[in-house]
Design a protein around this motif. Structure first.
Motif, PDB file in Angstrom:
ATOM      1  N   THR A 168      77.264  76.125  36.911  1.00 14.14           N
ATOM      2  CA  THR A 168      78.263  75.213  37.480  1.00 14.14           C
ATOM      3  C   THR A 168      78.870  75.749  38.770  1.00 14.14           C
ATOM      4  N   LEU A 169      78.544  76.979  39.131  1.00 14.50           N
ATOM      5  CA  LEU A 169      79.119  77.583  40.327  1.00 14.50           C
ATOM      6  C   LEU A 169      78.497  76.970  41.585  1.00 14.50           C
ATOM      7  N   PRO A 170      79.177  77.043  42.734  1.00 17.84           N
ATOM      8  CA  PRO A 170      78.609  76.520  43.982  1.00 17.84           C
ATOM      9  C   PRO A 170      77.352  77.282  44.386  1.00 17.84           C
ATOM     10  N   ILE A 171      76.374  76.561  44.882  1.00 24.03           N
ATOM     11  CA  ILE A 171      75.148  77.173  45.396  1.00 24.03           C
ATOM     12  C   ILE A 171      74.891  76.623  46.787  1.00 24.03           C
ATOM     13  N   GLU A 172      74.851  77.506  47.748  1.00 20.56           N
ATOM     14  CA  GLU A 172      74.526  77.156  49.130  1.00 20.56           C
ATOM     15  C   GLU A 172      73.172  77.751  49.483  1.00 20.56           C
ATOM     16  N   ILE A 173      72.314  76.949  50.065  1.00 22.87           N
ATOM     17  CA  ILE A 173      70.997  77.404  50.495  1.00 22.87           C
ATOM     18  C   ILE A 173      70.871  77.220  51.999  1.00 22.87           C
ATOM     19  N   VAL A 174      70.369  78.256  52.660  1.00 19.94           N
ATOM     20  CA  VAL A 174      70.027  78.159  54.087  1.00 19.94           C
ATOM     21  C   VAL A 174      68.544  78.496  54.193  1.00 19.94           C
ATOM     22  N   HIS A 175      67.747  77.545  54.663  1.00 20.95           N
ATOM     23  CA  HIS A 175      66.301  77.721  54.604  1.00 20.95           C
ATOM     24  C   HIS A 175      65.641  77.118  55.842  1.00 20.95           C
ATOM     25  N   GLY A 176      64.760  77.891  56.458  1.00 15.65           N
ATOM     26  CA  GLY A 176      64.020  77.404  57.615  1.00 15.65           C
ATOM     27  C   GLY A 176      62.902  76.463  57.213  1.00 15.65           C
ATOM     28  N   GLU A 177      62.754  75.370  57.945  1.00 16.78           N
ATOM     29  CA  GLU A 177      61.706  74.400  57.636  1.00 16.78           C
ATOM     30  C   GLU A 177      60.314  74.916  57.973  1.00 16.78           C
ATOM     31  N   GLU A 178      60.221  75.959  58.802  1.00 10.42           N
ATOM     32  CA  GLU A 178      58.925  76.539  59.168  1.00 10.42           C
ATOM     33  C   GLU A 178      58.616  77.799  58.376  1.00 10.42           C
ATOM     34  N   ASP A 179      59.338  78.025  57.310  1.00  9.00           N
ATOM     35  CA  ASP A 179      59.131  79.215  56.477  1.00  9.00           C
ATOM     36  C   ASP A 179      57.821  79.060  55.691  1.00  9.00           C
ATOM     37  N   THR A 180      56.852  79.933  55.955  1.00  8.76           N
ATOM     38  CA  THR A 180      55.594  79.921  55.210  1.00  8.76           C
ATOM     39  C   THR A 180      55.541  81.025  54.157  1.00  8.76           C
ATOM     40  N   THR A 181      56.526  81.907  54.145  1.00  7.08           N
ATOM     41  CA  THR A 181      56.576  82.986  53.153  1.00  7.08           C
ATOM     42  C   THR A 181      57.169  82.484  51.848  1.00  7.08           C
ATOM     43  N   VAL A 182      58.307  81.810  51.949  1.00  6.27           N
ATOM     44  CA  VAL A 182      58.969  81.171  50.799  1.00  6.27           C
ATOM     45  C   VAL A 182      59.194  79.719  51.211  1.00  6.27           C
ATOM     46  N   PRO A 183      58.208  78.867  51.035  1.00  4.46           N
ATOM     47  CA  PRO A 183      58.292  77.506  51.595  1.00  4.46           C
ATOM     48  C   PRO A 183      59.459  76.697  51.029  1.00  4.46           C
ATOM     49  N   ILE A 184      60.122  75.986  51.895  1.00  5.98           N
ATOM     50  CA  ILE A 184      61.315  75.233  51.513  1.00  5.98           C
ATOM     51  C   ILE A 184      60.992  74.149  50.491  1.00  5.98           C
ATOM     52  N   HIS A 185      59.811  73.531  50.590  1.00  2.00           N
ATOM     53  CA  HIS A 185      59.501  72.418  49.690  1.00  2.00           C
ATOM     54  C   HIS A 185      59.240  72.882  48.264  1.00  2.00           C
ATOM     55  N   ILE A 186      58.889  74.157  48.092  1.00  2.00           N
ATOM     56  CA  ILE A 186      58.650  74.699  46.750  1.00  2.00           C
ATOM     57  C   ILE A 186      59.938  75.205  46.121  1.00  2.00           C
ATOM     58  N   HIS A 187      60.844  75.696  46.929  1.00  6.57           N
ATOM     59  CA  HIS A 187      62.020  76.389  46.405  1.00  6.57           C
ATOM     60  C   HIS A 187      63.299  75.563  46.556  1.00  6.57           C
ATOM     61  N   ALA A 188      63.819  75.429  47.746  1.00  4.41           N
ATOM     62  CA  ALA A 188      65.083  74.702  47.929  1.00  4.41           C
ATOM     63  C   ALA A 188      64.972  73.253  47.475  1.00  4.41           C
ATOM     64  N   ASP A 189      63.910  72.585  47.872  1.00  5.12           N
ATOM     65  CA  ASP A 189      63.761  71.167  47.529  1.00  5.12           C
ATOM     66  C   ASP A 189      63.682  70.944  46.026  1.00  5.12           C
ATOM     67  N   GLU A 190      63.078  71.885  45.306  1.00  7.92           N
ATOM     68  CA  GLU A 190      62.891  71.699  43.866  1.00  7.92           C
ATOM     69  C   GLU A 190      64.158  72.004  43.070  1.00  7.92           C
ATOM     70  N   ILE A 191      64.934  72.998  43.472  1.00  4.93           N
ATOM     71  CA  ILE A 191      66.162  73.271  42.716  1.00  4.93           C
ATOM     72  C   ILE A 191      67.180  72.149  42.926  1.00  4.93           C
ATOM     73  N   GLU A 192      67.128  71.499  44.088  1.00  7.72           N
ATOM     74  CA  GLU A 192      68.026  70.365  44.319  1.00  7.72           C
ATOM     75  C   GLU A 192      67.835  69.267  43.273  1.00  7.72           C
ATOM     76  N   LYS A 193      66.639  69.152  42.734  1.00  2.34           N
ATOM     77  CA  LYS A 193      66.341  68.095  41.776  1.00  2.34           C
ATOM     78  C   LYS A 193      66.969  68.344  40.407  1.00  2.34           C
ATOM     79  N   ILE A 194      67.312  69.603  40.106  1.00  2.00           N
ATOM     80  CA  ILE A 194      67.808  69.916  38.763  1.00  2.00           C
ATOM     81  C   ILE A 194      69.232  70.476  38.754  1.00  2.00           C
TER      82      ILE A 194
END
Length: 331
Positions: free
Chosen positions: A266-292
């Motif tokens: 329930t705590l606040p979660i802030e994510i800062v993520h580059g859209e060109e990140d190929t090491t930890v891709p944003i669509h696999i990580h940030a985008d997916e946690i937003e869904k849950i």
């Protein structure tokens, strides 16, 4: 003739092993001499944790990524935050000058890694011993999953060091499809621990190290002085290479287990993520946690790669300040 060939081969292999060991030791000694500990040590169960603490105000913890050390943050970001936070940067277990998690097999042929949960437990103990309370926990890359593990630990333990907010900087967050690539599968194996890692440690040229740093920052370039400051030689020590490879290579099941508990947070979660990140891709990580997890707020940085705290430090500071405000922290 066969016996002679065998004898010569044995001698050659022995000489090669001796040269490799000598080269790795020389480079290790050089790395420690040129990049000594920057901070202090605190004793925890089974070893020591190295940390740097500066500033005043609410507590903010910074956790570096794979293959790194706390110099990742003392290079620049930490100094931008110490006017409003008490900032503590930790060397994660097995990296920099922090010991491995107690109980993890560390032999040449071992393949076990220090799990994110075990790393968080070790660092939480260190935080408690140095008086940290109610911290915002920020992690970059692999440090991101350790920051989530820190927060999840708070679901089961009433402790002064429980996170009041998480800030993920291009952080590992969710399970990924497929493997991690040959570097980690080889170096995380028993054969890699015995053969590949000592050879890399002893003989890898500086040009490859520089190219690796450049690739990590792409499409940006490393800031001036970064490569000299960060202490890549510390990462190339055989013990650190083994720890890092094994941590990453064994991490996915732990990420799966942690992600199953994210909806409880329930705590606040802030994510800062580059859209060109190929090491930890944003669509696999940030985008997916937003869904849950509904309380996730993501700052997407157009044109930025894997190092947002260097490319866009103001965006990172703004995210940390938002996390503090959302957690009810007065700066």
């Amino acid at each position: 003739m066969a016996l002679k060939t065998l004898a010569l081969t044995t001698i050659a292999l022995g000489l090669g092993a001796m040269m490799t060991a000598a080269g790795a030791k020389y480079r290790t000694d050089q790395a420690v001499e040129t990049h000594p500990p920057l901070g202090q040590f605190v004793d925890v169960t089974g070893g020591q944790v190295h940390y740097v603490q500066e500033g005043s105000g609410p507590h903010l913890i910074l956790l570096h990524g794979a293959g790194g050390n706390l110099r990742e943050f003392t290079f620049d970001l930490m100094g931008r935050l110490t006017d409003r936070y008490t900032v503590t940067a930790f060397d994660r277990p097995g990296l920099g000058y922090t010991d491995r998690v107690p109980g993890v097999e560390t032999g040449l042929t071992a393949t076990d890694g220090d799990s994110p949960q075990a790393q968080a437990a070790m660092l939480r103990e260190a935080a408690a011993k140095i008086g940290i309370t109610d911290p915002i926990v920020a992690g970059h890359s692999f440090g991101g999953i350790v920051s989530y593990a820190w927060a999840v630990a708070g679901l089961d333990e009433d402790s002064p060091v429980n996170a009041v907010a998480v800030v993920s900087l291009a952080g590992v967050t969710m399970p990924w499809p497929g493997g991690l690539g040959r570097y980690y599968t080889v170096n995380g194996s028993a054969l890699g621990g015995v053969v590949a890692i000592p050879v890399i440690s002893a003989f890898v040229p500086q040009s490859i190290v520089d190219n690796s740093i450049e690739a990590t920052f792409a499409p940006q370039s490393p800031p001036s002085g970064y490569a000299d400051y960060i202490g890549a030689g510390l990462t190339l020590r055989p013990s650190s290479m083994r720890a890092n490879a094994r941590q990453v290579n064994t991490s996915r099941p732990h990420v799966v287990a942690l992600s199953a508990r994210y909806p409880e947070l329930t705590l606040p979660i802030e994510i800062v993520h580059g859209e060109e990140d190929t090491t930890v891709p944003i669509h696999i990580h940030a985008d997916e946690i937003e869904k849950i997890v509904p309380q996730v707020t993501t700052t997407r940085l157009r044109g930025v790669g894997h190092m947002p705290h260097h490319a866009e430090p103001d965006a990172v500071i703004a995210a940390i300040n938002r996390a503090a405000a959302r957690a009810g922290i007065t700066q």
